[in-house]
Design an enzyme around this catalytic site. Structure first.
Site, PDB file in Angstrom:
ATOM      1  N   HIS A 261     -11.968   8.088 -56.998  1.00  0.00           N
ATOM      2  CA  HIS A 261     -11.003   9.190 -57.047  1.00  0.00           C
ATOM      3  C   HIS A 261     -10.130   9.021 -58.283  1.00  0.00           C
ATOM      4  CE1 HIS A 261      -7.883  12.039 -55.799  1.00  0.00           C
ATOM      5  NE2 HIS A 261      -8.790  12.517 -54.976  1.00  0.00           N
ATOM      6  N   ASP A 312     -14.715  13.665 -49.308  1.00  0.00           N
ATOM      7  CA  ASP A 312     -16.039  14.295 -49.233  1.00  0.00           C
ATOM      8  C   ASP A 312     -17.059  13.409 -48.517  1.00  0.00           C
ATOM      9  OD1 ASP A 312     -15.428  16.719 -50.471  1.00  0.00           O
ATOM     10  OD2 ASP A 312     -15.571  15.816 -52.466  1.00  0.00           O
TER      11      ASP A 312
HETATM   12  C1  LIG Z   1     -12.284  16.214 -52.868  1.00  0.00           C
HETATM   13  C2  LIG Z   1     -12.619  15.613 -54.193  1.00  0.00           C
HETATM   14  O1  LIG Z   1     -12.795  16.325 -55.165  1.00  0.00           O
HETATM   15  S1  LIG Z   1     -12.668  13.921 -54.296  1.00  0.00           S
HETATM   16  C3  LIG Z   1     -13.751  13.564 -55.674  1.00  0.00           C
HETATM   17  C4  LIG Z   1     -15.169  13.914 -55.322  1.00  0.00           C
HETATM   18  N1  LIG Z   1     -16.070  13.476 -56.396  1.00  0.00           N
HETATM   19  C5  LIG Z   1     -16.979  12.499 -56.219  1.00  0.00           C
HETATM   20  O2  LIG Z   1     -17.113  11.908 -55.166  1.00  0.00           O
HETATM   21  C6  LIG Z   1     -17.848  12.226 -57.400  1.00  0.00           C
HETATM   22  C7  LIG Z   1     -18.058  10.724 -57.629  1.00  0.00           C
HETATM   23  N2  LIG Z   1     -16.866  10.114 -58.175  1.00  0.00           N
HETATM   24  C8  LIG Z   1     -16.592  10.172 -59.509  1.00  0.00           C
HETATM   25  O3  LIG Z   1     -17.380  10.667 -60.321  1.00  0.00           O
HETATM   26  C9  LIG Z   1     -15.265   9.626 -59.985  1.00  0.00           C
HETATM   27  O4  LIG Z   1     -14.818   8.600 -59.141  1.00  0.00           O
HETATM   28  C10 LIG Z   1     -14.190  10.708 -60.106  1.00  0.00           C
HETATM   29  C11 LIG Z   1     -14.682  11.835 -61.021  1.00  0.00           C
HETATM   30  C12 LIG Z   1     -13.870  11.296 -58.740  1.00  0.00           C
HETATM   31  C13 LIG Z   1     -12.927  10.099 -60.683  1.00  0.00           C
HETATM   32  O5  LIG Z   1     -13.225   9.770 -61.988  1.00  0.00           O
HETATM   33  P1  LIG Z   1     -12.301   8.855 -62.902  1.00  0.00           P
HETATM   34  O6  LIG Z   1     -10.894   8.914 -62.500  1.00  0.00           O
HETATM   35  O7  LIG Z   1     -12.611   9.234 -64.290  1.00  0.00           O
HETATM   36  O8  LIG Z   1     -12.922   7.433 -62.538  1.00  0.00           O
HETATM   37  P2  LIG Z   1     -12.417   6.005 -62.944  1.00  0.00           P
HETATM   38  O9  LIG Z   1     -11.785   6.025 -64.289  1.00  0.00           O
HETATM   39  O10 LIG Z   1     -11.617   5.446 -61.831  1.00  0.00           O
HETATM   40  O11 LIG Z   1     -13.761   5.190 -63.022  1.00  0.00           O
HETATM   41  C14 LIG Z   1     -13.715   3.807 -63.212  1.00  0.00           C
HETATM   42  C15 LIG Z   1     -15.109   3.267 -63.304  1.00  0.00           C
HETATM   43  O12 LIG Z   1     -15.759   3.423 -62.052  1.00  0.00           O
HETATM   44  C16 LIG Z   1     -16.929   4.182 -62.214  1.00  0.00           C
HETATM   45  N3  LIG Z   1     -17.056   5.074 -61.095  1.00  0.00           N
HETATM   46  C17 LIG Z   1     -16.089   5.846 -60.561  1.00  0.00           C
HETATM   47  N4  LIG Z   1     -16.580   6.536 -59.530  1.00  0.00           N
HETATM   48  C18 LIG Z   1     -17.868   6.191 -59.423  1.00  0.00           C
HETATM   49  C19 LIG Z   1     -18.901   6.563 -58.564  1.00  0.00           C
HETATM   50  N5  LIG Z   1     -18.686   7.465 -57.594  1.00  0.00           N
HETATM   51  N6  LIG Z   1     -20.123   6.020 -58.713  1.00  0.00           N
HETATM   52  C20 LIG Z   1     -20.347   5.113 -59.683  1.00  0.00           C
HETATM   53  N7  LIG Z   1     -19.397   4.718 -60.527  1.00  0.00           N
HETATM   54  C21 LIG Z   1     -18.186   5.252 -60.408  1.00  0.00           C
HETATM   55  C22 LIG Z   1     -16.734   4.941 -63.504  1.00  0.00           C
HETATM   56  O13 LIG Z   1     -17.979   5.314 -64.079  1.00  0.00           O
HETATM   57  C23 LIG Z   1     -15.983   3.944 -64.319  1.00  0.00           C
HETATM   58  O14 LIG Z   1     -16.898   2.970 -64.790  1.00  0.00           O
HETATM   59  P3  LIG Z   1     -16.769   2.380 -66.272  1.00  0.00           P
HETATM   60  O15 LIG Z   1     -15.402   1.766 -66.323  1.00  0.00           O
HETATM   61  O16 LIG Z   1     -17.883   1.407 -66.335  1.00  0.00           O
HETATM   62  O17 LIG Z   1     -16.927   3.557 -67.156  1.00  0.00           O
HETATM   63  O1  LIG Z   2      -7.219  15.430 -56.155  1.00  0.00           O
HETATM   64  C1  LIG Z   2      -8.341  15.432 -56.671  1.00  0.00           C
HETATM   65  O2  LIG Z   2      -8.564  15.130 -57.863  1.00  0.00           O
HETATM   66  C2  LIG Z   2      -9.534  15.795 -55.874  1.00  0.00           C
HETATM   67  C3  LIG Z   2      -9.279  15.859 -54.421  1.00  0.00           C
HETATM   68  O3  LIG Z   2      -9.243  14.864 -53.733  1.00  0.00           O
HETATM   69  C4  LIG Z   2      -9.013  17.157 -53.837  1.00  0.00           C
HETATM   70  O4  LIG Z   2      -8.934  18.163 -54.553  1.00  0.00           O
HETATM   71  O5  LIG Z   2      -8.855  17.232 -52.609  1.00  0.00           O
END
Ligand SMILES: CC(=O)SCCNC(=O)CCNC(=O)[C@H](O)C(C)(C)COP(=O)(O)OP(=O)(O)OC[C@H]1O[C@@H](n2cnc3c(N)ncnc32)[C@H](O)[C@@H]1OP(=O)(O)O
Ligand SMILES: O=C([O-])CC(=O)C(=O)O
Length: 371
Positions: A261, A312
């Site tokens: 997240h 999710d």
């Molecule tokens: C209701 C919602 O919208 S909640 C979000 C739903 N989205 C997802 O579940 C998609 C999967 N998750 C992701 O892609 C990411 O965690 C995000 C987009 C939600 C957040 O992204 P960011 O804040 O940019 O992630 P963050 O900077 O904490 O990432 C740190 C590291 O963990 C990795 N990472 C983060 N999430 C994941 C994941 N789900 N799977 C694998 N690796 C991950 C990143 O690639 C990064 O690796 P690196 O340092 O080697 O490049």
């Molecule tokens: O806050 C975010 O980036 C994504 C999320 O968890 C939401 O929209 O519920």
């Protein structure tokens, strides 16, 4: 001139104030207008939470009765809209159908360009009322069924489930669904809400802002993750395979949907409540194998990357066990988030400033055209 600091993805940038909700990653908490979301999810109806997000206070019985009467009277879709939606390709993603539906509702609303708080609140309520009918239309169409007429004698969540699935499930199931709606309702400046505020900041109309927000929510890094989680579970198949599957997926640098997240780094505040709702649904629908897989993948992900599930992750399998098709999961999120989006649209308009950040140019230096 020194190089400007780039805030990729606007991470950590505070762009405005909001009184709608507060996400506190340090205490893993989320409040809507000051009330803990998990308490609202277990103690209030979704209709009450919608009122709270829009008006800043929980409703009195009279206020709730008035809102419910308006909502129930606006559930049915205009006949022309139904025909247009049924004319879309059968394989259209339900999120595309929803986006199109909101756009059509806007084009047909004589008050579309009235951005007064009163007009926008009426539009928000009408969309709130109509979205379950639109989501249900997409669910039934996938099964070759025509839409059902909404039932004014049912509460919001019950009517939603009835319209989509054709019957009213057990009260515990309705409550689990309602819990998910409350938890999905609002989350400060997430990507789709921010999108709605950007569109609103140009003084465009509410339907345009919501249509754009639906587009932003569709992506798998945001709301689309609840569908992607289910695809992951189907790919893995059973709990015993979770660890080896994850090892391969991470070696291939795949993103594991439903984990991580932007704001919460120690776990999503909403997951424990939704995990309990998933447990209830799993008990009612013989979902223990899916629950085992859920736990096995979560354990393996924490061990491999230290990453926690986001909302999710439990919502996807819960909707699956309730009987929804996977492509309908993110549309349910839309139906819940319409409350948060429209509360933010009102807030943006009340103290508007055009949202237009700056960029640092990295292309070729100025040059003359020579031919
Ligand atoms: C209701 C919602 O919208 S909640 C979000 C739903 N989205 C997802 O579940 C998609 C999967 N998750 C992701 O892609 C990411 O965690 C995000 C987009 C939600 C957040 O992204 P960011 O804040 O940019 O992630 P963050 O900077 O904490 O990432 C740190 C590291 O963990 C990795 N990472 C983060 N999430 C994941 C994941 N789900 N799977 C694998 N690796 C991950 C990143 O690639 C990064 O690796 P690196 O340092 O080697 O490049
Ligand atoms: O806050 C975010 O980036 C994504 C999320 O968890 C939401 O929209 O519920």
């Amino acid at each position: 001139m020194s190089a400007p600091t780039i805030h990729k993805g606007l991470a950590g940038v505070v762009v405005d104030t909001t009184a709608v909700s507060m996400v506190n990653p340090d205490t893993n908490s989320l409040t809507y207008r000051g009330y803990p979301a998990q308490e609202l999810a277990t103690g209030c109806s979704f209709e009450e939470v919608a009122y709270l997000l829009w008006h800043g206070e929980l409703p009195t019985p009279a206020q709730l009765t008035a809102q419910n009467a308006f909502e129930r009277a606006n559930r049915a879709l205009p006949h022309d809209l139904v025909l247009t939606l049924l004319a879309l390709p059968e394989g259209a993603h339900p999120m595309d159908t929803l986006r199109t539906a909101v756009s059509i509702l806007g084009a047909n609303d004589p008050d579309e360009d009235d951005t007064s708080p009163e007009a926008n609140q009426a539009k928000a309520l009408r969309l709130f009322a109509a979205l379950p009918s639109i989501v249900a239309l997409t669910q039934r169409r996938r099964r070759g069924l025509l839409p059902l007429a909404p039932r004014e004698d049912l509460g919001y969540a019950e009517n939603f489930l009835y319209l989509a699935l054709g019957s009213i499930p057990e009260p515990e199931m309705v409550r689990a669904f309602e819990t998910s709606l409350v938890l999905y309702a609002e989350h400060s400046f997430n990507a789709s809400t921010f999108t709605s505020r950007v569109v609103t900041s140009t003084l465009s109309d509410l339907y345009s802002a919501v249509t754009a927000a639906i587009g932003a929510l569709k992506g798998p890094l945001h709301g689309g993750a609840n569908e992607a989680v289910m695809a992951t579970f189907e790919e893995i198949g059973e709990a015993e395979r979770a660890e080896s599957w994850l090892k391969t997926a991470l070696t291939e640098k795949r993103k594991i949907m439903g984990f991580g997240h932007r704001v919460y780094k120690k776990g999503d505040s909403r997951v424990p409540t939704m995990r309990r709702a998933l447990q209830t649904v799993a008990e009612l629908r013989d979902g223990h194998r899916l629950l085992d897989l859920y736990e096995a993948l979560a354990r393996a992900m924490y061990a491999a990357k230290g990453l926690h599930p986001n909302l999710d992750y439990p919502a996807g399998p819960a909707y699956h066990l309730m009987g929804f098709d996977t492509p309908v999961f993110t549309p349910i999120f839309v139906a819940a988030r319409i409350t948060g989006w429209t509360a933010h649209i009102t807030e943006q308009l009340a103290a508007n400033s055009l949202i237009r950040p700056s960029s640092s140019y990295t292309g070729p230096p100025q040059r003359a055209i020579s031919r």
